[in-house]
Design a protein around this motif. Structure first.
Motif, mmCIF file in Angstrom:
data_model
loop_
_atom_site.group_PDB
_atom_site.id
_atom_site.type_symbol
_atom_site.label_atom_id
_atom_site.label_comp_id
_atom_site.label_asym_id
_atom_site.label_seq_id
_atom_site.Cartn_x
_atom_site.Cartn_y
_atom_site.Cartn_z
ATOM 1 N N TRP A 168 45.986 44.277 74.250
ATOM 2 C CA TRP A 168 46.648 45.309 73.365
ATOM 3 C C TRP A 168 48.089 45.108 73.335
ATOM 4 O O TRP A 168 48.723 44.304 74.112
ATOM 5 C CB TRP A 168 46.630 46.695 74.082
ATOM 6 N N LEU A 169 48.515 45.750 72.136
ATOM 7 C CA LEU A 169 50.020 45.629 71.829
ATOM 8 C C LEU A 169 50.613 47.187 71.417
ATOM 9 O O LEU A 169 49.986 47.773 70.991
ATOM 10 C CB LEU A 169 50.312 44.665 70.830
ATOM 11 N N ARG A 170 51.904 47.221 72.024
ATOM 12 C CA ARG A 170 52.471 48.383 71.522
ATOM 13 C C ARG A 170 53.475 48.036 70.664
ATOM 14 O O ARG A 170 54.580 47.165 71.024
ATOM 15 C CB ARG A 170 52.908 49.360 72.794
ATOM 16 N N PHE A 171 53.909 48.627 69.408
ATOM 17 C CA PHE A 171 54.956 48.280 68.458
ATOM 18 C C PHE A 171 55.725 49.642 68.280
ATOM 19 O O PHE A 171 55.258 50.688 68.191
ATOM 20 C CB PHE A 171 54.094 48.059 67.091
ATOM 21 N N GLN A 172 56.996 49.183 68.021
ATOM 22 C CA GLN A 172 57.960 50.439 67.769
ATOM 23 C C GLN A 172 58.694 50.181 66.302
ATOM 24 O O GLN A 172 59.030 49.019 66.123
ATOM 25 C CB GLN A 172 59.012 50.262 68.834
ATOM 26 N N ASP A 173 58.590 51.245 65.655
ATOM 27 C CA ASP A 173 59.154 51.430 64.337
ATOM 28 C C ASP A 173 60.784 51.243 64.402
ATOM 29 O O ASP A 173 61.246 52.374 65.149
ATOM 30 C CB ASP A 173 58.544 52.454 63.570
ATOM 31 N N LEU A 174 61.480 50.438 63.945
ATOM 32 C CA LEU A 174 62.885 50.481 64.140
ATOM 33 C C LEU A 174 63.529 51.502 63.518
ATOM 34 O O LEU A 174 64.865 52.231 63.762
ATOM 35 C CB LEU A 174 63.518 49.108 63.878
ATOM 36 N N ASP A 175 62.997 52.206 62.328
ATOM 37 C CA ASP A 175 63.598 53.190 61.726
ATOM 38 C C ASP A 175 63.193 54.715 62.270
ATOM 39 O O ASP A 175 64.368 55.512 62.412
ATOM 40 C CB ASP A 175 63.247 53.194 60.267
ATOM 41 N N SER A 176 62.040 54.809 62.499
ATOM 42 C CA SER A 176 61.861 56.239 63.420
ATOM 43 C C SER A 176 61.715 56.268 64.757
ATOM 44 O O SER A 176 61.649 57.237 65.295
ATOM 45 C CB SER A 176 60.448 56.553 62.493
ATOM 46 N N GLY A 177 61.365 55.132 65.353
ATOM 47 C CA GLY A 177 61.447 55.195 66.879
ATOM 48 C C GLY A 177 59.969 55.217 67.281
ATOM 49 O O GLY A 177 59.863 55.338 68.340
ATOM 50 N N SER A 178 59.211 55.705 66.277
ATOM 51 C CA SER A 178 57.947 55.974 66.591
ATOM 52 C C SER A 178 57.029 54.632 67.346
ATOM 53 O O SER A 178 57.311 53.379 66.985
ATOM 54 C CB SER A 178 57.173 56.542 65.510
ATOM 55 N N VAL A 179 56.090 54.992 68.276
ATOM 56 C CA VAL A 179 55.561 53.862 68.967
ATOM 57 C C VAL A 179 53.837 54.109 68.528
ATOM 58 O O VAL A 179 53.465 55.077 68.590
ATOM 59 C CB VAL A 179 55.616 53.861 70.532
ATOM 60 N N ALA A 221 56.987 46.275 71.374
ATOM 61 C CA ALA A 221 57.647 46.860 72.718
ATOM 62 C C ALA A 221 56.876 46.386 74.038
ATOM 63 O O ALA A 221 57.380 46.542 75.188
ATOM 64 C CB ALA A 221 57.738 48.375 72.476
ATOM 65 N N ASP A 222 55.765 46.303 74.030
ATOM 66 C CA ASP A 222 54.746 46.119 75.066
ATOM 67 C C ASP A 222 53.444 45.645 74.907
ATOM 68 O O ASP A 222 52.911 45.495 73.660
ATOM 69 C CB ASP A 222 54.673 47.541 75.933
#
Length: 564
Positions: A449-460, A439-440
Motif C-alpha cells: 500500500w501507499l499513502r499519497f498527499q495532495d500538495l494543494d488541499s493537503g488531503s491524504v 507520504a507513506d
C-alpha cells in the motif's frame, strides 16, 4: 505445444509475398501465422493469449479487406500489450501514406512502418524487423540460452539486485530456485554450505554470496589484474554515455585508456527501456543496447574496463611534478596523466522509512526495465516527471495492470520530452497524479500500500500498490573528490569559466570542461550546467578529447621541453 513465439501476419493484396518473405527469414525461430483481415487478426490474437502463446510481432499490410494497418495495430495492445507492431506498406502507396503513418507512429499506434520488399535481400526491411524482435526478446521473452545462472530462493533481494545488474548489461540469465533440477549442478560446484545467492558466470566461475559488485568484477575483470606500474593516458571514472563516449574517442586516438565503473556499464541511461530521440536511431534504441554497443566499440579500440568497485579518491600530482594523478579504488591504485570524471548522478531517495525498508521488495530506484516482467497485472506507481520516468511508465504499461505517474508539478510538459508526453497520453493504462507526493507506504515483506498527499488541499489518500519505481531527479556523489576540486552549491562539479576566479591561473580560466585541478575534466550529468540528456552527455564525452590532448602536450613539454 509449440513454444516458438508467434509472428502474426495480416495480409491484403500482397499477402503471399509478405508470407514468403517472413518464412524465408524467420520460420526456424518463430511460428509464422497468417490471416487475411483485421477481424481475423484480433480473433487469432485472443486465441493465442488464451493459450498462453507468446506473440512477438504483429505485421499488417497497410490496406486490409475490412480495415487498415493503423486501425488494427492501434487495437492490438488491448489484447497483447507486449507484441511489436509493424505496418507493411506497398512501395506504390508509400508516398501517399507516409504522412499518416508518421503521425500514427508518434501517437504510438505502431512501432514502425516499412516498405514491402520488391526483390531479394532487402536488408533494410529485415534490419527494422530484427531490431524490434531483438528488443522484444530482451525485454519481454525469457532467454532460451543463458550465460549466467543465479541460484536463490524466490524473493531474495540480493539475487534480485544481481538479476537487475545482468539485465542492464544485456547478459542472458535465469534465476533458479535451489530445489530446481538445473540448480543442483551449480550448487555442487559451489560446495556444501555455499552461501546463497550462488552465481555461475558464462566463464564457469562460481560466486557464492554473490553481490552485483562481485558479479560484474568477475565478468569484466578485477582491479587486481591491473599491471603494477602502468600509467594510463586517460582514466575515465564512470561508464554512462559520457564516460563511454570519452573512452571510445580516447582509445580510437591511440591513448592508453582505462574505464572504472562501480555499477553496471551504461549508468542510469542503461536502464532506459527505449530512447527514441537519440541521433541516428529512427526506431529508437534501449539504453542497454546503446551501452552494450558503446562498450564493445571502446573495447575494440583498446580501452580496458574495470568494474565492481567505486573510485575512492584522487590524489593530484604535486605542483612541482604534475606528470600524473593517482586514482584509488579499494585495494588498487592506478596512475593517470589525465582523469575524466563521468560519474553521473543518482536518483534521490524518497526518505520515507516504511518505503525505503522495502527496496528490492516492490520498491525500486530505477530498474523499471529489469523488473517489468515481475509487475504483470499489478498496480504500479512511478514517481518522477523526467524522461527516465516517462520511459519507465511506458515500458511498465506493457505488463502492469495499471501504471500511475506521481509528480509534484501540475503536469509533465515542463520536465519531459514532447514525444514521451504524447506516448503516455496515448497509453490507456497510464494515469497521472499531479501535485502529489508519496507520504507513506508499507507491506508485510513486500510493498502492499501507499499513502499519497495532495500538495494543494493537503488531503491524504490510501491506495493498494504492488510496485513503486522512484526516479526523483538526481544528485551527484562528489564527496570523495579532493578538496581542491570546486563544486557548486548543489554538489555538481564546476568547469571552465564557471570555476571560482581565485582558482584561475594568471587570470585565465581552466579549459571549458576542465575542473580546478589541472588534467582533471568533468563531463555529463556530474558537471554543473550540463543538459542531463543522453545525447549531450555523449557529446561532452567526445568533446573532452581535444582538451585531454592539449593537457598531454603540455605535460610533455614540461617533462621533455617539447611535445612528443
Amino acid at each position: 505445444m509449440d513454444v516458438h513465439p508467434v509472428i502474426l501476419l495480416v495480409g491484403g493484396a500482397h499477402a503471399d509475398e509478405i508470407e514468403a518473405e517472413f518464412r524465408a527469414r524467420y520460420d526456424r525461430d518463430y511460428r509464422i501465422e497468417c490471416v487475411g483481415s483485421a477481424t481475423a487478426a484480433l480473433e487469432a490474437l485472443r486465441d493465442l493469449v488464451a493459450g498462453d502463446v507468446p506473440v512477438a510481432m504483429v505485421a499488417s499490410e497497410y490496406r486490409l479487406s475490412d480495415s487498415d494497418a493503423v486501425t488494427l495495430l492501434h487495437q492490438v495492445p488491448a489484447v497483447v500489450a507486449t507484441a511489436r507492431r509493424v505496418a507493411l506498406v506497398p512501395v506504390a502507396e508509400y508516398t501517399d501514406a507516409v504522412d499518416g503513418l508518421r503521425a500514427a507512429t508518434l501517437r504510438r499506434d505502431m512501432d514502425t512502418f516499412v516498405g514491402i520488399p520488391r526483390g531479394e535481400r532487402d536488408e533494410e526491411f529485415h534490419t527494422a524487423l530484427v531490431e524490434l524482435l531483438s528488443e522484444w526478446g530482451w525485454s519481454v521473452s525469457r532467454p532460451t540460452v543463458t550465460a549466467v545462472d543465479v541460484v536463490a530462493p524466490e524473493g531474495d533481494r540480493q539475487a534480485g539486485a544481481v538479476h537487475d545488474l545482468l539485465e542492464r548489461l544485456g547478459i542472458p540469465n535465469r534465476r533458479l530456485d535451489p530445489l530446481h533440477e538445473d540448480a543442483r549442478a551449480v550448487l555442487e560446484e559451489a560446495g556444501s554450505g555455499a552461501q546463497l545467492p550462488v552465481v555461475r558466470a558464462y566463464n564457469g566461475r562460481i560466486i557464492t554470496g554473490a553481490t552485483p559488485a562481485a558479479v560484474t568484477e568477475a565478468i569484466y575483470g578485477g582491479f587486481d589484474s591491473i599491471p603494477d606500474g602502468s600509467i594510463a593516458d586517460v582514466v575515465v571514472i564512470g561508464a554512462g554515455p559520457a564516460g563511454l563516449a570519452a573512452a571510445v574517442y580516447a582509445a580510437s586516438e591511440g591513448l592508453a585508456t582505462i574505464v572504472l565503473e562501480r555499477d553496471a556499464i551504461g549508468g542510469q541511461a542503461g536502464s532506459s527501456s527505449m530512447i527514441r530521440n537519440y541521433l541516428g536511431f529512427p526506431r529508437g534504441i534501449s539504453g542497454m543496447r546503446l551501452a552494450q554497443r558503446s562498450r564493445v566499440q571502446a573495447g575494440r579500440f583498446g580501452a580496458r574496463f574495470y568494474t565492481g568497485r567505486a573510485a575512492a579518491r584522487i590524489e593530484p600530482g604535486p605542483a612541482d611534478e604534475p606528470r600524473h594523478h593517482h586514482v584509488h579504488v579499494d585495494g588498487a591504485q592506478m596512475c593517470a596523466r589525465t582523469v575524466v570524471l563521468a560519474t553521473g548522478v543518482a536518483y534521490r531517495r524518497l526518505g520515507v522509512e516504511g518505503i525505503d525498508d522495502l527496496v528490492g521488495a516492490g520498491v525500486y530506484y530505477g530498474a523499471a526495465t529489469s523488473m517489468a516482467r515481475e509487475m504483470a497485472d499489478r498496480d504500479v506507481y512511478v514517481v518522477g516527471g523526467g524522461n527516465s520516468a516517462g520511459q519507465a511508465a511506458v515500458h511498465l504499461a506493457k505488463f502492469a495492470g495499471s501504471v500511475t505517474m506521481v509528480v509534484r508539478r501540475a503536469g509533465l510538459a515542463e520536465t519531459m520530452s514532447d514525444y514521451l508526453v504524447r506516448e503516455i497520453e496515448a497509453t490507456p493504462n497510464i494515469s497521472l497524479l499531479a501535485r502529489t507526493v508519496v507520504a507513506d507506504g508499507g507491506g508485510d515483506g513486500w510493498l502492499r500500500w501507499l499513502r499519497f498527499q495532495d500538495l494543494d488541499s493537503g488531503s491524504v489518500t490510501l491506495r493498494m500498490a504492488e510496485g513503486l519505481f522512484c526516479m526523483l531527479g538526481a544528485e551527484p556523489d562528489c564527496s570523495w573528490l579532493p578538496g581542491g576540486l570546486a563544486l557548486d552549491e548543489h554538489g555538481f562539479v564546476l568547469t571552465g569559466r564557471d570555476t571560482p576566479r581565485e582558482s584561475w591561473a594568471d587570470g585565465c580560466p581552466p579549459a571549458s570542461l576542465e575542473t580546478t585541478l589541472p588534467g582533471v575534466f568533468a563531463v555529463g550529468d556530474v558537471r554543473a550546467g550540463s543538459m542531463k540528456r543522453v545525447a549531450s552527455a555523449s557529446g561532452e564525452g567526445a568533446s573532452v578529447l581535444p582538451l585531454v590532448h592539449a593537457h598531454l602536450t603540455w605535460l610533455s613539454e614540461q617533462e621533455y621541453g617539447a611535445p612528443v
